[in-house]
Write an enzyme that holds these catalytic residues in place. Structure first.
Site, PDB file in Angstrom:
ATOM      1  N   THR A  11     -25.522 -54.004  33.742  1.00 32.29           N
ATOM      2  CA  THR A  11     -24.598 -52.900  33.991  1.00 32.29           C
ATOM      3  C   THR A  11     -23.152 -53.292  33.759  1.00 32.29           C
ATOM      4  O   THR A  11     -22.354 -52.495  33.262  1.00 32.29           O
ATOM      5  CB  THR A  11     -24.776 -52.387  35.442  1.00 32.29           C
ATOM      6  OG1 THR A  11     -26.086 -51.861  35.594  1.00 32.29           O
ATOM      7  CG2 THR A  11     -23.758 -51.297  35.777  1.00 32.29           C
ATOM      8  N   SER A  56     -31.576 -57.255  33.022  1.00 29.09           N
ATOM      9  CA  SER A  56     -32.106 -58.378  33.799  1.00 29.09           C
ATOM     10  C   SER A  56     -33.594 -58.232  34.087  1.00 29.09           C
ATOM     11  O   SER A  56     -34.270 -59.221  34.370  1.00 29.09           O
ATOM     12  CB  SER A  56     -31.323 -58.553  35.098  1.00 29.09           C
ATOM     13  OG  SER A  56     -31.526 -57.472  35.982  1.00 29.09           O
ATOM     14  N   THR A  88     -28.158 -56.634  37.884  1.00 29.34           N
ATOM     15  CA  THR A  88     -28.412 -56.917  39.299  1.00 29.34           C
ATOM     16  C   THR A  88     -29.884 -56.806  39.694  1.00 29.34           C
ATOM     17  O   THR A  88     -30.263 -57.264  40.772  1.00 29.34           O
ATOM     18  CB  THR A  88     -27.599 -55.958  40.193  1.00 29.34           C
ATOM     19  OG1 THR A  88     -27.983 -54.607  39.898  1.00 29.34           O
ATOM     20  CG2 THR A  88     -26.108 -56.125  39.951  1.00 29.34           C
ATOM     21  N   ASP A  89     -30.713 -56.200  38.836  1.00 32.13           N
ATOM     22  CA  ASP A  89     -32.103 -55.954  39.232  1.00 32.13           C
ATOM     23  C   ASP A  89     -32.829 -57.232  39.641  1.00 32.13           C
ATOM     24  O   ASP A  89     -33.576 -57.245  40.620  1.00 32.13           O
ATOM     25  CB  ASP A  89     -32.869 -55.277  38.090  1.00 32.13           C
ATOM     26  CG  ASP A  89     -32.507 -53.810  37.942  1.00 32.13           C
ATOM     27  OD1 ASP A  89     -31.883 -53.260  38.866  1.00 32.13           O
ATOM     28  OD2 ASP A  89     -32.855 -53.218  36.901  1.00 32.13           O
TER      29      ASP A  89
END
Length: 329
Positions: A11, A56, A88-89
């Site tokens: 992101t 990710s 961030t996942d």
């Protein structure tokens, strides 16, 4: 040499619209840094490396360890710290994997963003600025891998992504942040304890033969999803109820699997530890450990899976695995 910056997409690097109308990864590391107010004024030289520009969710163990090797080379060539930007996942898992193997005193700092650059209040620039501050700080030396987000500094062992959209998503429920960035100053309040780094496995084939399943126990769980698991996987992490409980019918299934592969017991609760000897019924933590399951301690299921797969890829046996979880859990 300053700080080595490795960009992995996510992101924080998304801008513009794809064919479906959603944002896509477009920004290079140079474009990212150019959009950060105050970064140049820090006076910290940055050497930018664009690599694995993927969401990710697509990252793999070998890719993460390739990144660690590249970061190690940068430190050996004079970098005083490392910053990685990624989605961030899976950040809580990649940070933990990196922390398990990172061998240098130079800080390895991961960060990202929850709001992409096309949105008002995008958090990427502030997070990147904070990460560079931490990576260049003498305060962070010797702390291994760290996650910097929302002006907080977290130990990867404890950090969790706790909200799907909030910019304050990253929390460490069992411990809290180890530090903060306050008026541009890095303040380490608690120095986390780090163990001797584990070796990085020798390439992709090691992980191909170290598959670890994760089974989350649910109401009236009959264990059917575990049928034949020993033919496809070499290890299992169980995300059990509460302090480490499963339905009584599931206990012999897990015990039988524990005779064939390492089975690690964790809690699905989100914080707190699996117990060892408080409850004694069939399916309790005491019963399951008696059947051969390894106690995961305070590690959440995702962190336990990362550790178990790394150990298996390194050829660790049952005793070494139990010892590692006793140390890290």
């Amino acid at each position: 040499m300053g700080v080595a910056l490795f960009t992995l997409g996510g992101t924080i690097a998304m801008a513009g619209a794809g064919h479906g109308g959603g944002v896509v990864s477009r920004l290079t590391g140079s474009e990212l840094t150019a959009a950060v107010p105050g970064l140049e004024a820090l006076g910290v030289p940055l050497v930018v490396h664009d690599t694995h520009a993927v969401p990710s969710a697509n990252l793999t163990f070998p890719q993460v360890l390739e990144l660690v090797a590249a970061a190690s080379r940068a430190v050996e060539e004079g970098a005083t710290g490392v910053v990685v930007t990624q989605g961030t996942d899976s950040l809580e898992e990649t940070a933990w994997l990196i922390g398990l193997v990172w061998p240098h005193d130079a800080p390895f700092v991961l960060t990202g963003a929850m709001r992409n650059p096309t949105l008002a209040g995008a958090d990427g620039p502030a997070n990147l600025l904070a990460a560079v501050r931490v990576a260049a700080s003498g305060e962070a030396r010797g702390l291994g891998a760290l996650v910097t987000f929302n002006d907080e500094i977290h130990d990867p062992r404890w950090i969790r992504k706790t909200h799907s959209t909030s910019t304050a998503t990253f929390r460490s429920p069992n411990a809290g942040p180890v530090g903060h960035i306050i008026e541009g100053r890095v303040r380490i309040l608690v120095r986390p304890h780090h163990h001797v780094p584990l070796p990085a496995p020798p390439g992709i084939p090691a992980f191909d033969t170290a598959r670890v399943a994760l089974h989350t126990v649910t109401l009236d769980d009959d264990g059917l999803l575990l049928d034949g698991l020993e033919r496809t996987h070499q290890g299992l992490v169980v995300a059990a109820f509460g302090v480490g409980h499963v339905p009584s019918a599931l206990a012999p299934v897990l015990g039988a699997l524990a005779e064939r592969m390492p089975v690690v017991l964790t809690s699905r609760s989100g914080s707190g530890s699996v117990l060892r000897s408080t409850y004694g019924a069939v399916g309790s933590e005491t019963d399951l450990m008696r059947r051969g399951l390894v106690n995961g301690g305070l590690l959440d299921p995702y962190k336990a899976r990362v550790l178990l797969r790394l150990l298996l890829a390194n050829g660790a046996g049952r005793d070494a695995i139990a010892d590692a979880f006793a140390r890290h859990g």
